[in-house]
Scaffold this active site. Sequence first.
Site, PDB file in Angstrom:
ATOM      1  N   ASP A 135     -15.083 105.365 -71.553  1.00 33.30           N
ATOM      2  CA  ASP A 135     -16.099 106.394 -71.292  1.00 33.30           C
ATOM      3  C   ASP A 135     -15.897 107.089 -69.943  1.00 33.30           C
ATOM      4  OD1 ASP A 135     -17.526 106.161 -73.667  1.00 33.30           O
ATOM      5  OD2 ASP A 135     -18.835 104.585 -72.886  1.00 33.30           O
ATOM      6  N   LYS A 145     -22.709  98.371 -77.027  1.00 34.78           N
ATOM      7  CA  LYS A 145     -21.597  98.301 -76.066  1.00 34.78           C
ATOM      8  C   LYS A 145     -21.598  97.007 -75.247  1.00 34.78           C
ATOM      9  CE  LYS A 145     -20.979 103.276 -75.752  1.00 34.78           C
ATOM     10  NZ  LYS A 145     -20.791 104.455 -74.916  1.00 34.78           N
TER      11      LYS A 145
END
Length: 271
Positions: free
Chosen positions: A104, A67
């Site tokens: 997220d 990420k």
Amino acid sequence: MPAPRYAVFGNPVAHSRSPAIHQMFAAQEGTAIEYERLLAEPGCFAQAAAAFFAAGGMGANVTVPFKTDACAWADSLSERASAAGAANTLIKQADGRIHADNTDGLGLVADISHNFQVALAGKHILLIGAGGAVRGVILPLLECRSASLTITNRTAAKAQELAAIFGIRAAELGELPAAGFDIIINATSGSLSGQVPAIAPAVFAQCELAYDMAYGREPTAFMRFAAESGAGRSADGLGMLVEQAAESYRLWRGFSPKTAPVLATLRAGEI
Ligand code: ATR
């Protein structure tokens, strides 16, 4: 015309449920997509992503441990990806440039507030962990007008660093107040292997919801510990996974899928 191509990058990635989730979203949209799992070697994310998009890829999800690499590699960043220093969604734009976003935090907030019907506003929230998973959710949690947001971590210095960046409280894992929190969120990677952070059971005494970002076929060790310690409810992160995926899908295709039937199918073990 070939179906548009999407993928999830990770290592490991074989376990990822993202292909099944996105295919259910595509069925709702009434369209066909290709969605594959792509295993990249550590240190080789940029090469793998460049090859995928050069070959016609339209969008990608990014999971552990890439990420931060995805955030650094993209041509432009959303505010939430920039604040997190991590991206879980890559979008190819009309001019071919790659935009990175982080869905997220929105996924976590949607799961807690819509699926579990637990309000975040006015609540005292504890976040456990200080890695990439936590960075992505701090800003969206702050936007929910909680009464307080506290971060704690096994390595206290990392929690203090994040607390300073985001202007929130940090507390030592072993010194958390008894009955001090309404919502306790576990974002430690140890949860994936059944390890529970060293927290006193009394910390859960007033806890309305204990939420573990990890998920599995059975309740996680953290969920069991929270329930035994007096938490009102405990939840795993499967709903967060589906919600963050829905936001990625919307960013790619401009179509907002319904998450409830997809989550129900996954929970029933039908896929
Ligand atoms: P991720 O991107 O999944 O957050 P990470 O950046 O490696 O992964 O961060 C892992 C987090 O889980 C860290 O906060 C780590 O604590 P340390 O900073 O002390 O390493 C935490 N963690 C991992 N295993 C743990 C365990 N057994 N108990 C408590 N915390 C743990």
